[in-house]
Motif scaffolding. Structure first.
Motif, PDB file in Angstrom:
ATOM      1  N   VAL A 161       0.851  -1.229  -0.034  1.00  0.00           N
ATOM      2  CA  VAL A 161       0.056   0.001   0.021  1.00  0.00           C
ATOM      3  C   VAL A 161       0.715   1.412  -0.025  1.00  0.00           C
ATOM      4  O   VAL A 161       1.777   1.170   0.762  1.00  0.00           O
ATOM      5  CB  VAL A 161      -0.965  -0.105   1.277  1.00  0.00           C
ATOM      6  CG1 VAL A 161      -1.764   1.260   1.343  1.00  0.00           C
ATOM      7  CG2 VAL A 161      -1.903  -1.444   1.411  1.00  0.00           C
ATOM      8  N   ARG A 162       0.407   2.197  -0.629  1.00  0.00           N
ATOM      9  CA  ARG A 162       1.430   3.427  -0.889  1.00  0.00           C
ATOM     10  C   ARG A 162       1.111   4.053   0.483  1.00  0.00           C
ATOM     11  O   ARG A 162       0.304   4.372   0.993  1.00  0.00           O
ATOM     12  CB  ARG A 162       0.901   4.199  -1.950  1.00  0.00           C
ATOM     13  CG  ARG A 162       1.732   5.529  -2.290  1.00  0.00           C
ATOM     14  CD  ARG A 162       1.267   6.429  -3.420  1.00  0.00           C
ATOM     15  NE  ARG A 162       2.043   7.078  -3.999  1.00  0.00           N
ATOM     16  CZ  ARG A 162       2.165   8.247  -4.646  1.00  0.00           C
ATOM     17  NH1 ARG A 162       1.011   8.871  -4.826  1.00  0.00           N
ATOM     18  NH2 ARG A 162       3.414   8.479  -5.433  1.00  0.00           N
ATOM     19  N   GLN A 163       2.381   4.509   0.819  1.00  0.00           N
ATOM     20  CA  GLN A 163       2.661   5.226   2.071  1.00  0.00           C
ATOM     21  C   GLN A 163       2.460   6.605   1.964  1.00  0.00           C
ATOM     22  O   GLN A 163       2.610   7.052   0.889  1.00  0.00           O
ATOM     23  CB  GLN A 163       3.898   5.052   2.973  1.00  0.00           C
ATOM     24  CG  GLN A 163       4.091   3.665   3.308  1.00  0.00           C
ATOM     25  CD  GLN A 163       3.295   3.556   4.623  1.00  0.00           C
ATOM     26  OE1 GLN A 163       2.697   3.979   5.252  1.00  0.00           O
ATOM     27  NE2 GLN A 163       3.189   2.115   4.960  1.00  0.00           N
ATOM     28  N   PRO A 164       1.767   7.575   3.122  1.00  0.00           N
ATOM     29  CA  PRO A 164       1.847   8.872   2.937  1.00  0.00           C
ATOM     30  C   PRO A 164       3.247   9.604   3.212  1.00  0.00           C
ATOM     31  O   PRO A 164       4.298   9.009   3.535  1.00  0.00           O
ATOM     32  CB  PRO A 164       1.001   9.324   4.312  1.00  0.00           C
ATOM     33  CG  PRO A 164       0.912   8.205   5.291  1.00  0.00           C
ATOM     34  CD  PRO A 164       1.426   6.924   4.339  1.00  0.00           C
ATOM     35  N   THR A 165       3.399  10.900   3.209  1.00  0.00           N
ATOM     36  CA  THR A 165       4.401  11.646   3.503  1.00  0.00           C
ATOM     37  C   THR A 165       3.911  12.368   4.798  1.00  0.00           C
ATOM     38  O   THR A 165       2.753  12.995   4.634  1.00  0.00           O
ATOM     39  CB  THR A 165       4.957  12.545   2.491  1.00  0.00           C
ATOM     40  OG1 THR A 165       4.113  13.428   2.144  1.00  0.00           O
ATOM     41  CG2 THR A 165       5.058  11.517   1.080  1.00  0.00           C
ATOM     42  N   MET A 166       4.517  12.742   5.538  1.00  0.00           N
ATOM     43  CA  MET A 166       4.480  13.535   6.919  1.00  0.00           C
ATOM     44  C   MET A 166       5.402  14.465   7.158  1.00  0.00           C
ATOM     45  O   MET A 166       6.656  14.240   7.369  1.00  0.00           O
ATOM     46  CB  MET A 166       4.316  12.176   8.045  1.00  0.00           C
ATOM     47  CG  MET A 166       3.150  11.409   7.926  1.00  0.00           C
ATOM     48  SD  MET A 166       3.098   9.970   8.733  1.00  0.00           S
ATOM     49  CE  MET A 166       4.554   8.897   7.522  1.00  0.00           C
ATOM     50  N   PHE A 167       4.918  15.449   7.670  1.00  0.00           N
ATOM     51  CA  PHE A 167       5.703  16.378   8.385  1.00  0.00           C
ATOM     52  C   PHE A 167       5.225  16.626   9.915  1.00  0.00           C
ATOM     53  O   PHE A 167       4.287  16.724  10.226  1.00  0.00           O
ATOM     54  CB  PHE A 167       5.538  17.874   7.915  1.00  0.00           C
ATOM     55  CG  PHE A 167       6.470  18.965   8.633  1.00  0.00           C
ATOM     56  CD1 PHE A 167       7.747  18.978   8.431  1.00  0.00           C
ATOM     57  CD2 PHE A 167       5.523  19.955   9.466  1.00  0.00           C
ATOM     58  CE1 PHE A 167       8.374  20.066   9.068  1.00  0.00           C
ATOM     59  CE2 PHE A 167       6.252  20.994   9.832  1.00  0.00           C
ATOM     60  CZ  PHE A 167       7.718  21.028   9.850  1.00  0.00           C
TER      61      PHE A 167
END
Length: 269
Positions: free
Chosen positions: A4-10
């Motif tokens: 599953v595609r992972q998100p990007t996070m700040f």
């Protein structure tokens, strides 16, 4: 088995080793509890357990973006004047030399300069939040530096180069702070942080991807921008995260007043 595609996070990484200390007013003993809870729930919030984290840390700057290639990174206690026990913290997560090589290759393939460091340990922009995120230290972590000139467009481009990692189950994390003026953190005046946070919210959650990149490239023109970031190293990991987000929608994943200052985290995808 599909990935599953992972998100990007700040994510905000707090103030020094804040999760293992008691702070006087205006913070108080529980000021960082909400952020701790957010970080502790981060992995469960993801679509699946990441195969690795690529972490852009505000506490590492080089002449060019540089990838950590150590198989077993040590510790880098890059904070000063804190209680002795905070220099005993350990984060024995493995590195991932193969993923580091892929990170380096993706950045180079985008026509950007890139370096490698096989010696660097985990700085507190990494080990402080990740001791909360993955306390068992089981998920590999690859660190990525900022480029010392702090050019926002360059860091967005680095993020774009890294976007394919998301489809391999690798989560891209920018570790910084949405507000970072240490001279004003204790003054109790939250107006500048509220103003700049409102601009971040509009830029990251209400703008289309092209517009948010354009606005971030000119972030210093935003209302109260320099009042919140006299030097922008704690904001620049966000640029990499946004570049890697590509067309993914942005959302606030954490927001709280800490010491009177509005502190936010953002997630894309």
């Amino acid at each position: 088995m599909t990935t599953v595609r992972q998100p990007t996070m700040f994510i905000p990484h707090g103030g020094g080793p804040c999760f293992w200390m008691a702070f006087p007013p205006p913070f108080g003993p529980h000021a960082w509890d909400g952020l701790r809870d957010y970080l502790a729930g981060l992995i469960k919030s993801l679509p699946e357990r990441p195969k690795a984290f690529v972490v852009v840390t505000a506490h590492w700057e080089e002449a060019q973006p540089t990838v950590s290639a150590a198989g077993a990174p040590g510790m880098l206690y890059d904070y000063y004047g804190f209680p002795p026990h905070t220099y005993q913290l350990k984060y024995p997560a493995p590195g991932a030399p193969a993923i580091a090589a892929e990170v380096k290759g993706l950045i180079a393939a985008a026509g950007l300069e890139v370096g490698e460091n096989a010696e660097r340990g985990f700085d507190h922009g990494v080990f402080v939040p990740f001791l909360i995120i993955d306390p068992q230290a089981q998920i590999p972590v690859v660190m990525l530096s900022l480029q010392r000139d702090l050019d926002p467009a360059l860091h967005i481009a680095v993020g774009k180069a890294l976007a394919p990692l998301r489809d391999r189950g690798i989560a891209i994390v920018g570790s910084g702070m949405s507000f970072h003026d240490l001279r004003r953190f204790r003054d109790g005046d939250g107006r500048a942080s509220q103003t700049f946070d409102a601009w971040l919210d509009e830029t990251l959650t209400k703008s289309d991807p092209a517009t948010r990149e354009q606005r971030l490239a000119r972030w210093s023109e935003a209302p109260a921008a320099r009042a919140c970031h006299p030097r922008e190293e704690h904001l620049l990991p966000l640029m990499v995260v946004v570049g890697a987000a590509e067309a993914s929608a942005g959302a606030v994943s954490f927001r709280e007043a800490i010491g009177g200052k509005t502190i936010s985290a953002f997630r894309f995808g």
